[in-house]
Write an enzyme that holds these catalytic residues in place. Sequence first.
Site, PDB file in Angstrom:
ATOM      1  N   GLU A  95     -48.800 -35.967 -92.547  1.00 15.84           N
ATOM      2  CA  GLU A  95     -48.526 -35.815 -93.973  1.00 15.84           C
ATOM      3  C   GLU A  95     -48.541 -34.331 -94.386  1.00 15.84           C
ATOM      4  O   GLU A  95     -49.467 -33.599 -94.033  1.00 15.84           O
ATOM      5  CB  GLU A  95     -49.575 -36.617 -94.775  1.00 15.84           C
ATOM      6  CG  GLU A  95     -49.408 -36.546 -96.275  1.00 15.84           C
ATOM      7  CD  GLU A  95     -48.047 -37.023 -96.769  1.00 15.84           C
ATOM      8  OE1 GLU A  95     -47.544 -38.049 -96.286  1.00 15.84           O
ATOM      9  OE2 GLU A  95     -47.480 -36.339 -97.641  1.00 15.84           O
ATOM     10  N   HIS A 125     -52.729 -34.451 -98.074  1.00 17.79           N
ATOM     11  CA  HIS A 125     -51.731 -34.645 -99.130  1.00 17.79           C
ATOM     12  C   HIS A 125     -52.244 -33.956-100.381  1.00 17.79           C
ATOM     13  O   HIS A 125     -53.442 -33.994-100.669  1.00 17.79           O
ATOM     14  CB  HIS A 125     -51.545 -36.153 -99.375  1.00 17.79           C
ATOM     15  CG  HIS A 125     -50.442 -36.520-100.323  1.00 17.79           C
ATOM     16  ND1 HIS A 125     -50.478 -36.209-101.673  1.00 17.79           N
ATOM     17  CD2 HIS A 125     -49.269 -37.167-100.118  1.00 17.79           C
ATOM     18  CE1 HIS A 125     -49.372 -36.652-102.245  1.00 17.79           C
ATOM     19  NE2 HIS A 125     -48.615 -37.231-101.323  1.00 17.79           N
ATOM     20  N   ASP A 152     -43.629 -34.612 -92.381  1.00 17.77           N
ATOM     21  CA  ASP A 152     -42.661 -35.250 -93.283  1.00 17.77           C
ATOM     22  C   ASP A 152     -42.001 -34.277 -94.263  1.00 17.77           C
ATOM     23  O   ASP A 152     -40.810 -34.366 -94.533  1.00 17.77           O
ATOM     24  CB  ASP A 152     -43.264 -36.466 -94.013  1.00 17.77           C
ATOM     25  CG  ASP A 152     -44.405 -36.147 -94.981  1.00 17.77           C
ATOM     26  OD1 ASP A 152     -45.011 -35.066 -94.875  1.00 17.77           O
ATOM     27  OD2 ASP A 152     -44.686 -37.009 -95.841  1.00 17.77           O
ATOM     28  N   HIS A 153     -42.766 -33.343 -94.810  1.00 16.88           N
ATOM     29  CA  HIS A 153     -42.211 -32.415 -95.812  1.00 16.88           C
ATOM     30  C   HIS A 153     -43.236 -31.339 -96.100  1.00 16.88           C
ATOM     31  O   HIS A 153     -44.360 -31.396 -95.584  1.00 16.88           O
ATOM     32  CB  HIS A 153     -41.821 -33.150 -97.100  1.00 16.88           C
ATOM     33  CG  HIS A 153     -42.924 -34.023 -97.640  1.00 16.88           C
ATOM     34  ND1 HIS A 153     -44.070 -33.515 -98.215  1.00 16.88           N
ATOM     35  CD2 HIS A 153     -43.075 -35.368 -97.636  1.00 16.88           C
ATOM     36  CE1 HIS A 153     -44.851 -34.514 -98.576  1.00 16.88           C
ATOM     37  NE2 HIS A 153     -44.288 -35.652 -98.225  1.00 16.88           N
ATOM     38  N   THR A 166     -42.186 -38.577 -98.762  1.00 17.89           N
ATOM     39  CA  THR A 166     -42.476 -39.364 -97.556  1.00 17.89           C
ATOM     40  C   THR A 166     -41.380 -40.389 -97.290  1.00 17.89           C
ATOM     41  O   THR A 166     -40.943 -40.563 -96.146  1.00 17.89           O
ATOM     42  CB  THR A 166     -43.815 -40.123 -97.691  1.00 17.89           C
ATOM     43  OG1 THR A 166     -44.879 -39.184 -97.796  1.00 17.89           O
ATOM     44  CG2 THR A 166     -44.071 -41.014 -96.489  1.00 17.89           C
TER      45      THR A 166
HETATM   46  C1  GP9 Z   1     -48.217 -42.798 -99.994  1.00 17.50           C
HETATM   47  C2  GP9 Z   1     -47.824 -41.668 -99.125  1.00 17.50           C
HETATM   48  C3  GP9 Z   1     -47.557 -40.390 -99.895  1.00 17.50           C
HETATM   49  O1  GP9 Z   1     -48.250 -44.040 -99.374  1.00 17.50           O
HETATM   50  O2  GP9 Z   1     -46.838 -42.005 -98.219  1.00 17.50           O
HETATM   51  O3  GP9 Z   1     -46.238 -40.216-100.224  1.00 17.50           O
HETATM   52  P1  GP9 Z   1     -45.661 -38.813-100.763  1.00 17.50           P
HETATM   53  O4  GP9 Z   1     -46.352 -38.512-102.067  1.00 17.50           O
HETATM   54  O5  GP9 Z   1     -45.958 -37.766 -99.746  1.00 17.50           O
HETATM   55  O6  GP9 Z   1     -44.217 -39.067-100.901  1.00 17.50           O
HETATM   56 MN    MN Z   2     -45.551 -37.283 -97.757  1.00 15.49          MN
END
Ligand code: GP9
Ligand code: MN
Length: 430
Positions: free
Chosen positions: A38, A203, A262-263, A84
């Site tokens: 993440e 996150h 992911d980002h 995500t």
């Molecule tokens: C929540 C997680 C976060 O289930 O995947 O998503 P994001 O905020 O990074 O898009």
């Molecule tokens: Mn994410």
Amino acid sequence: SSEDITEVENYTDMKYAEPNAEYFGKAEGKNIIKIHLESFQSFLIDFELNGEEVTPFLNSLVHDQSQDFTYFDNFFHQTEQGKTADAELLLDNSLYGLPQGAAFVTKGTNTYQALPAILDQEQDYTSAVLHGDDKSFWNRNQIYKRFGVDKFYDSSYYDMSDEKVINYGLKDKPFFEQSMPMLEDLEDQDEPFYAHMMTLTHHYPFILDEGEESIEGAETGDGTVDRYFQTARYLDESLKQFFGDLKEKGLYEDSVIMIYGDHYGISENHNRAMSEILDEEITPLKNANLQRVPYMIRVPGVEGQGINHEFSSQADVMPTMLHLLGIDAKDYIQFGTDIFSDEHKDFVPFRNGSFMTKDYSYVQDVFYDNESGEVIEEPTDDMKELRDQVHYELSLNDEVLNGDLLRFYEPSDDWEPVDPHDYQYGKSSD
Ligand code: GP9
Ligand code: MN
């Protein structure tokens, strides 16, 4: 209409990259464990804060050749507002998200020909997603049924006691710990499995409970940036623990292990603090360069390359996986190309129409020379053509999603459209 999908197919056929015989089929029948990091940006790899590595475990995978990983250090995310969810769409479909909103939400009932369904139909794989959040987040419970995800271990399968949860959901350490029995269940079945493990603790706003930080934060005065390193270390430690558990349970040696970011985690709102961290100005070009996320892969029996510098991106993952499994990507509609192919297309489109190549970049309507960072005042015809191609590619992608065009596409004579009614998720009944 079917005419529109023919135009898309002509384009993806033209872009297609032939498999590399050295890699084709090398992962066939192997279990696949895909690990989502993440908000993890590649600048963290090998980064030292206060003279200490932030992510020693991930760094060891990159540098210790005996681990047989290949790490792509010029790999980029291509996500937009779907964050995500966009990354998931890209990795399992080789489709970009949309310029606005999240395709996971707005296109959740489209027809897809996603990796889980293909692996099931071609090689009898069981697919699973493991994630310590509610199954409805990002509309996953709807769209996964269109991807052919067999099992979705969402938060209802995990012990979500207060002390195990922070921010969006289950903390990464208990997440990996509690995921082991589920992986063992998957292993006990006759079919190989494709498991997607999605972490969550690193996150925004990057918080840990007291006593769970192993390193001091940075000291820029921007709390988000300062804490970013501490949650990254927490994630790194959770991975170390997970790899240990996989090895102990005999799930490591013969599995494909794939790790991706992911980002970004640090947005442009934090440029001041980031310029202090990196000791350079965060220009638009530098910001584009910071969109690198890790991509690492280990295929049993295949020698790792160490660090591979190919310019590549999330859209490339699905065709790469197909070829590793011995399935020709040519049958499917995909915008990326196999990373290991000699014909891999090494330009990286971003969702907003900017793009990067190894030599030059196009960011917010300006061409830059990568090495000098200078503006290219007079771009060549090739540069302008590639810019137009990127825009065309993105527009075709949007036609696929907005027109639900895969309805009209048959990958092969024996392809069975995915029936969402075949899937049911969640421990709690609904
Ligand atoms: C929540 C997680 C976060 O289930 O995947 O998503 P994001 O905020 O990074 O898009
Ligand atoms: Mn994410």
